[in-house]
Design a protein around this motif. Structure first.
Motif, PDB file in Angstrom:
ATOM      1  N   MET A  67      15.442 -51.010  14.614  1.00  0.00           N
ATOM      2  CA  MET A  67      15.240 -49.802  13.811  1.00  0.00           C
ATOM      3  C   MET A  67      14.893 -48.591  14.665  1.00  0.00           C
ATOM      4  O   MET A  67      15.285 -47.468  14.341  1.00  0.00           O
ATOM      5  CB  MET A  67      14.147 -50.044  12.764  1.00  0.00           C
ATOM      6  CG  MET A  67      14.561 -51.044  11.688  1.00  0.00           C
ATOM      7  SD  MET A  67      13.205 -51.476  10.565  1.00  0.00           S
ATOM      8  CE  MET A  67      13.092 -49.959   9.591  1.00  0.00           C
ATOM      9  N   TRP A  82       2.923 -48.111  10.735  1.00  0.00           N
ATOM     10  CA  TRP A  82       3.855 -47.549   9.754  1.00  0.00           C
ATOM     11  C   TRP A  82       4.179 -48.572   8.671  1.00  0.00           C
ATOM     12  O   TRP A  82       4.196 -48.246   7.480  1.00  0.00           O
ATOM     13  CB  TRP A  82       5.135 -47.091  10.465  1.00  0.00           C
ATOM     14  CG  TRP A  82       6.234 -46.733   9.519  1.00  0.00           C
ATOM     15  CD1 TRP A  82       6.415 -45.543   8.875  1.00  0.00           C
ATOM     16  CD2 TRP A  82       7.285 -47.597   9.086  1.00  0.00           C
ATOM     17  NE1 TRP A  82       7.522 -45.621   8.062  1.00  0.00           N
ATOM     18  CE2 TRP A  82       8.071 -46.868   8.174  1.00  0.00           C
ATOM     19  CE3 TRP A  82       7.629 -48.912   9.365  1.00  0.00           C
ATOM     20  CZ2 TRP A  82       9.181 -47.411   7.555  1.00  0.00           C
ATOM     21  CZ3 TRP A  82       8.743 -49.456   8.755  1.00  0.00           C
ATOM     22  CH2 TRP A  82       9.507 -48.711   7.861  1.00  0.00           C
ATOM     23  N   GLN A  86       3.590 -48.493   4.447  1.00  0.00           N
ATOM     24  CA  GLN A  86       4.647 -48.539   3.438  1.00  0.00           C
ATOM     25  C   GLN A  86       4.218 -49.270   2.166  1.00  0.00           C
ATOM     26  O   GLN A  86       4.935 -49.260   1.176  1.00  0.00           O
ATOM     27  CB  GLN A  86       5.918 -49.187   4.005  1.00  0.00           C
ATOM     28  CG  GLN A  86       6.514 -48.428   5.173  1.00  0.00           C
ATOM     29  CD  GLN A  86       6.657 -46.953   4.852  1.00  0.00           C
ATOM     30  OE1 GLN A  86       7.428 -46.557   3.993  1.00  0.00           O
ATOM     31  NE2 GLN A  86       5.886 -46.127   5.544  1.00  0.00           N
ATOM     32  N   ILE A 105      13.721 -50.422   2.956  1.00  0.00           N
ATOM     33  CA  ILE A 105      13.456 -49.040   3.365  1.00  0.00           C
ATOM     34  C   ILE A 105      14.702 -48.205   3.088  1.00  0.00           C
ATOM     35  O   ILE A 105      15.767 -48.506   3.614  1.00  0.00           O
ATOM     36  CB  ILE A 105      13.140 -48.979   4.881  1.00  0.00           C
ATOM     37  CG1 ILE A 105      11.895 -49.802   5.204  1.00  0.00           C
ATOM     38  CG2 ILE A 105      13.002 -47.548   5.364  1.00  0.00           C
ATOM     39  CD1 ILE A 105      10.632 -49.317   4.537  1.00  0.00           C
ATOM     40  N   PHE A 108      14.773 -43.760   6.744  1.00  0.00           N
ATOM     41  CA  PHE A 108      14.027 -44.096   7.958  1.00  0.00           C
ATOM     42  C   PHE A 108      14.491 -43.207   9.087  1.00  0.00           C
ATOM     43  O   PHE A 108      15.665 -43.152   9.405  1.00  0.00           O
ATOM     44  CB  PHE A 108      14.228 -45.568   8.343  1.00  0.00           C
ATOM     45  CG  PHE A 108      13.390 -45.994   9.526  1.00  0.00           C
ATOM     46  CD1 PHE A 108      12.060 -46.332   9.350  1.00  0.00           C
ATOM     47  CD2 PHE A 108      13.936 -46.028  10.799  1.00  0.00           C
ATOM     48  CE1 PHE A 108      11.279 -46.709  10.431  1.00  0.00           C
ATOM     49  CE2 PHE A 108      13.164 -46.400  11.886  1.00  0.00           C
ATOM     50  CZ  PHE A 108      11.834 -46.748  11.707  1.00  0.00           C
ATOM     51  N   ASP A 113       9.153 -41.742  11.415  1.00  0.00           N
ATOM     52  CA  ASP A 113       8.667 -42.845  10.585  1.00  0.00           C
ATOM     53  C   ASP A 113       8.101 -43.993  11.400  1.00  0.00           C
ATOM     54  O   ASP A 113       7.102 -44.593  11.017  1.00  0.00           O
ATOM     55  CB  ASP A 113       9.781 -43.371   9.669  1.00  0.00           C
ATOM     56  CG  ASP A 113      10.156 -42.371   8.600  1.00  0.00           C
ATOM     57  OD1 ASP A 113       9.289 -41.585   8.192  1.00  0.00           O
ATOM     58  OD2 ASP A 113      11.321 -42.363   8.182  1.00  0.00           O
ATOM     59  N   GLY A 114       8.760 -44.322  12.488  1.00  0.00           N
ATOM     60  CA  GLY A 114       8.289 -45.452  13.269  1.00  0.00           C
ATOM     61  C   GLY A 114       7.025 -45.177  14.052  1.00  0.00           C
ATOM     62  O   GLY A 114       6.405 -46.085  14.568  1.00  0.00           O
TER      63      GLY A 114
END
Length: 171
Positions: A67, A82, A86, A105, A108, A113-114
């Motif tokens: 990701m 992260w 969520q 998800i 992203f 986000d990460g």
């Protein structure tokens, strides 16, 4: 004592109020926790850290690597923050099957986000605001290595086979 449901309610309400932006989420989380008593903040920190430890797994690291387009130790730590941010449904779904993050998800952005490092420090900040001292040690066991079988993130065919949904969406 804060129970698991209360923990997730705080995580969810602050994420929703932030529009899902990690830095805003962390700021709102600090504000929310600073409204509680110090013992409740410690309880929250213990819940957070317990989940952070639970997510220290090779298969989740593999998912994060795909990701994020690569995940070293530090970026995997921020990814786990992260992931907790969520909420329960996505967190538990990812623990059950990391490849399911491909459809759990919807939006992203690997750049923002990460990288939710600040979520991991929200309880520390709130506790210091309330007490003017550092959050005490939580007494949780250290985990030296990720759970599960190590993965070779550079073996693209193996990663594609192990995480077909994530591979197809993020590569």
């Amino acid at each position: 004592m804060m129970d698991e449901t209360q923990f997730w309610e705080i995580v969810d309400s602050t994420r929703e109020a932030s529009g899902g932006e990690p830095e805003d989420h962390a700021d709102l989380l600090v504000e929310r926790l600073a409204q509680l008593d110090p013992d409740a903040v410690i309880d929250f920190a213990r819940h957070f850290e317990t989940r952070f430890i639970r997510a220290f797994r090779w298969d989740l690291w593999g998912a994060a690597d795909i990701m994020l387009g690569g995940a070293d130790d530090e970026s995997f730590d921020y990814f786990r923050c992260w992931l907790i941010g969520q909420g329960r449904h996505i967190f538990e779904g990812a623990l059950h099957s990391p490849d399911d993050l491909a459809f759990l998800i919807t939006d992203f952005d690997a750049e923002t986000d990460g990288d939710a490092e600040d979520l991991g420090y929200a309880a520390d900040e709130a506790y210091e605001q309330l007490t003017a001292v550092r959050l005490p040690e939580l007494g949780l066991p250290d985990q030296e290595r990720p759970e599960g079988d190590p993965l070779d993130f550079d073996d693209e065919p193996a990663m594609a086979a192990r995480f077909p949904q994530l591979w197809s969406r993020f590569t």
